[in-house]
Design an enzyme around this catalytic site. Structure first.
Site, short mmCIF file in Angstrom:
data_model
loop_
_atom_site.label_atom_id
_atom_site.label_comp_id
_atom_site.label_asym_id
_atom_site.label_seq_id
_atom_site.Cartn_x
_atom_site.Cartn_y
_atom_site.Cartn_z
N HIS A 166 -3.68 6.37 3.32
CA HIS A 166 -4.39 5.14 2.95
C HIS A 166 -3.76 3.90 3.57
O HIS A 166 -4.44 3.06 4.16
CB HIS A 166 -4.40 5.04 1.42
CG HIS A 166 -5.28 3.98 0.86
ND1 HIS A 166 -4.82 2.72 0.58
CD2 HIS A 166 -6.58 4.00 0.50
CE1 HIS A 166 -5.80 1.99 0.06
NE2 HIS A 166 -6.88 2.75 0.00
N ASP A 214 0.85 -1.20 0.00
CA ASP A 214 0.00 0.00 0.00
C ASP A 214 0.88 1.24 0.00
O ASP A 214 1.99 1.22 -0.54
CB ASP A 214 -0.95 -0.04 1.21
CG ASP A 214 -2.31 0.55 0.89
OD1 ASP A 214 -2.41 1.79 0.78
OD2 ASP A 214 -3.28 -0.22 0.73
N SER A 251 -11.34 -0.74 -0.38
CA SER A 251 -10.03 -0.70 0.28
C SER A 251 -10.16 -0.98 1.76
O SER A 251 -9.26 -1.57 2.37
CB SER A 251 -9.39 0.68 0.11
OG SER A 251 -8.78 0.83 -1.14
#
Length: 818
Positions: A237, A163, A599
């Protein structure tokens, strides 16, 4: 002298041309990678394990053979090209045999024709697919106690995250204040050092931290001042994802002086291994992502979370199942790694799933039972609903409503788009102070150049009592999530209610002949939006969650395989955020964020898979996937069939429709049941090869290119793959598929029943069977079209055990004439 100058100039231009035209290519070669090498090369012992399990990367055989492959990569490039005319970025040795290289298209063509080269594909991009859920899923009371409590849940299981990195200083990842972590001997990952603080990114909770950016740098997309040449999360994120799966338990979620509960990962004692390959502005490149995955498997992770997927189906390969990315994941599964991948955020439209292959667990996103709502109370008695995660204005008091367009300092500031309230310096503080500021929701909010956070800051700086964001039209793709604010605020998301507010404001506002306001007569107050409301109509499939049917090729032909696989919470998820993260403008500088996307759904499954792996360490990735899928629910908390958010006709208004397996796969995850599934549908590397070899349109040569295995194992039809679902996209006449179940509990007798929509007849055989512990038995499912509707029919097979186990698999088919 002039000749030399011209020659030099020509040389400079030539190299500029080469540099400008150079692109990144992923090259695969003949010869097996480490994970599947069974010997045959003089001087190098076999490295493949007999069964699908982790390879011992510390063994001399693995080290020696991996070094041999890398030398061959370098030798090939050195023979074909002059030094300085190419840049090798990565050698892939463990999952696929190949490399990523930065060369011109002409050089790529030379590579294509070189002996021993199987494929040359231009790199393509991937993107991010963007708490209360432990309680919603029953973890604290029903699951964690069985493994020794939250302080043992996921102990010694390593989850790898490919990620955007991690913010290592967040309390969700702290190793102090809790029982010290011991070493994890099976994990061999590296820990990079923060170039600014000189501190290691690892602390016992985080056991590995590396970054991969060679392809991004070669493509000219990498900016070290923004993207960080380290595992540091400059986006937010990656930290959010890691915390959902494995963040520490009981971390207070505080923003703007308010606490929104306590955050916890699904497996709070699991370890975190970070492989940064995503970046803020451009997402990531497959070459970097594959290098990260290859390294993660080499390092010894147990679970791999991919909240990342391709921008579209791969165009360069004939099938969605065979490309360097999915082939690498197939090898990861062969090495015993469970892979959870976000299904995609292209919903609610069909065929938007971006996770295709049977060896991957593709996760759809659900809305859980917690909703945040607020209300605007008008002076005319009307109450308008909206969203606003903020405190109320002063009780028993109303305030004048003032539109941003009516409180400009002067007409010259129109060029700054003052209606969206992003710049307090263009508004008249004297007119705003003590009143409620009305702002317009523009397209700038959709693309991220405007934020609700900045509206709140504008209102606060000007001394407003609160703010209202008025939505007059909805752009496709608009997603309204409540945003925390210390200033009372609300977004009126219903266009018809926004028009009511605008009409009331216009009628109540007195103006002179030039249109200038003489007095603001509209009044209002904002309710308390801090307290969540718990709904029984949960879970629901989120509007944005990608939908099936699954596709097998770039022409979007339907596959005989159900996707997504499973549904998990993915809407309004509170979790850790990087304080320097910039992915969500509304959470810049904050330590937590509440965001939505598949996600967020994938790490829920990754964390729960870690709990299953902890309890059943010898289970294969397919067994873990089966346990998750066969124990799901298709009923909401109110006892009704699961609903899915959908658009109303061609409009942008949403409604709820009865969900199907194309929305939720097998159903919504139930962690308690998944720990004790009774039966499992197991499968391994050879089964997946059989699936590929029987899928129409894929030739054996292409399969050999990617898997280094011949098609000498067939399952007859792709629908016979031993998955916990049955899908036949083109049912002609009667077709029978078989499944094999293995008992992972005590001796139990199961009755087998089936139901199907009336257009297709379904039969199962045998009607019952008894299995001893560890025993396997086959059963068959026979489908026959009764009528041809041109649409899919849905059903299920239910195996009900005498000890209380229930095993359910979805059935999907479309009938055709012979």
């Amino acid at each position: 002298m002039k000749e030399i100058s011209c020659g030099f100039l020509w040389l400079v231009l030539f190299f500029q041309l080469v540099v400008i035209r150079a692109e990144i290519y992923i090259v695969t070669l003949e010869g097996e990678p480490v994970v599947s090498y069974r010997g045959g090369v003089d001087g190098f012992e076999a490295t493949a394990s007999e069964s699908d399990e982790k390879i011992d990367v510390t063994s001399e055989a693995v080290i020696s053979y991996a070094r041999h492959l890398e030398k061959k990569h370098d030798m090939l490039l050195g023979l074909l090209f002059q030094g300085g005319t190419y840049t090798k970025l990565y050698s892939y040795r463990h999952l696929i045999n190949g490399f990523a290289v930065h060369v011109s298209p002409e050089q790529a063509e030379i590579l294509r024709r070189a002996p021993g080269v199987k494929s040359v594909e231009r790199d393509w991009k991937v993107r991010r697919l963007t708490t209360h859920t432990p309680q919603f899923l029953g973890l604290p009371t029903e699951v964690w106690p069985t493994g020794g409590g939250h302080d043992k849940a996921g102990e010694d299981i390593v989850i790898g995250f490919v990620d955007s990195g991690v913010y290592p200083y967040h309390p969700s990842f702290a190793a102090h204040e809790i029982e010290p972590y011991g070493p994890v001997p099976k994990y061999r990952g590296k820990c990079e050092v923060d170039p600014d603080t000189k501190r290691s990114f690892c602390n016992g909770k985080i056991v590995g931290a590396q970054h991969f950016a060679k392809a991004a740098i070669a493509a000219g997309a990498f900016n070290p001042s923004v993207d960080y040449a380290s595992p540091m999360d400059g986006d937010g994120h990656g930290s959010h994802i890691a915390a959902i799966a494995a963040g520490n338990n009981g971390i207070p979620v505080r923003l703007h002086g308010y606490e929104f509960g306590k955050a916890s990962g699904m497996a709070p004692r699991a370890r975190i291994a970070v492989y940064k390959a995503l970046y803020r502005f451009f997402g990531g490149f497959v070459a970097d992502v594959m290098a990260a995955i290859d390294q993660a498997v080499h390092d010894g992770i147990d679970i791999l979370n991919l909240s990342v997927g391709p921008n579209s189906p791969p165009a360069a390969t004939k099938t969605t199942f065979l490309n360097p990315f999915d082939a690498a994941l197939l090898s990861a599964v062969k090495a015993g790694i469970f892979v959870a991948q976000a299904a995609g955020n292209g919903g609610p439209f069909p065929k938007t799933v971006l996770s295709y292959s049977p060896w991957i667990t593709s996760v759809a996103a659900a809305i859980d039972d917690r909703r945040y709502k607020n209300h605007l109370f008008l002076g005319n008695g009307k109450i308008l609903p909206g969203i606003g995660l903020s405190p109320a204005t002063h009780p028993n008091k109303t305030y004048a409503l003032v539109s941003s367009n009516d409180v400009l300092l002067d007409s010259s500031v129109i060029r700054f788009s003052p209606s969206d309230c992003q710049r307090p310096e263009v508004l008249n503080r004297r007119l705003v102070e003590g009143n409620i500021l009305l702002c317009g929701y523009s397209f700038n909010f959709v693309v991220g150049t405007a934020s609700i956070k900045r509206v709140s800051e504008t209102a606060k700086r000007l001394g407003a009592a609160g703010f209202v964001l008025v939505v007059e039209n909805i752009t496709p793709g608009t997603k309204f999530d409540p945003v925390p604010s210390s200033t009372p605020g609300i977004v009126i998301t219903d266009v018809s209610k926004s028009l009511e507010l605008i009409n009331y404001y216009n009628i109540s506002t007195s103006r002179d002949w030039t249109g200038r306001v003489k007095s603001f007569g509209a009044k209002g107050s904002i309710g308390d939006g801090l307290k969540p409301i718990l709904h029984k109509s949960a879970p629901q499939v989120a509007l944005f969650s990608a939908r099936g049917p699954n596709i097998k090729d770039y022409s979007f032909q339907d596959a005989d395989l159900l996707k997504p696989d499973i549904l998990a919470p993915g809407s309004l998820i509170w979790a850790a955020w990087a304080r320097n993260g910039t992915d969500e403008p509304n959470y810049e500088g904050e330590g937590f964020a509440m965001i939505s996307g598949t996600s967020m759904a994938a790490p829920h499954i990754a964390g729960i898979a870690a709990l299953i792996k902890q309890k059943h360490p010898r289970w294969s990735p397919a067994a873990i996937k089966s346990a998750l899928m066969t124990t799901t629910t298709t009923i909401d908390r109110g006892g009704r069939p699961l609903q899915a958010q959908q658009y109303t006709g061609s409009s942008e208004e949403t409604t709820l429709v009865t969900a199907t397996p194309f929305d939720y796969g097998s159903g919504h995850v139930d962690p308690r049941a998944a720990l004790d599934p009774g039966l499992i549908f197991d499968a391994g590397y050879s089964d997946y090869l059989g699936f590929l070899c029987t899928t129409p349109g894929i030739n054996a040569h292409e399969i050999m290119n990617y898997t280094h295995s011949p098609c000498n194992y067939s399952i007859g039809h792709p629908s016979n793959l031993n998955t916990p679902s049955v899908t036949i996209s083109h049912l002609v006449g009667t077709q029978t598929v078989t499944r094999t179940v293995t008992n992972v509990a005590h001796e139990e007798t199961y009755t087998i029943t089936a139901r199907m929509a009336p257009d297709i007849a379904i039969e199962v055989s045998p009607p019952a069977m008894t299995l001893l512990p560890g025993a396997s038995r086959k059963f068959s499912v026979t489908l026959t079209p009764r009528s041809l509707t041109g649409s899919y029919s849905f059903g299920e097979v239910l195996l009900k055990g005498t000890r209380g186990h229930k095993v359910r698999i979805p059935v999907v088919a479309m009938g055709y004439k012979r």
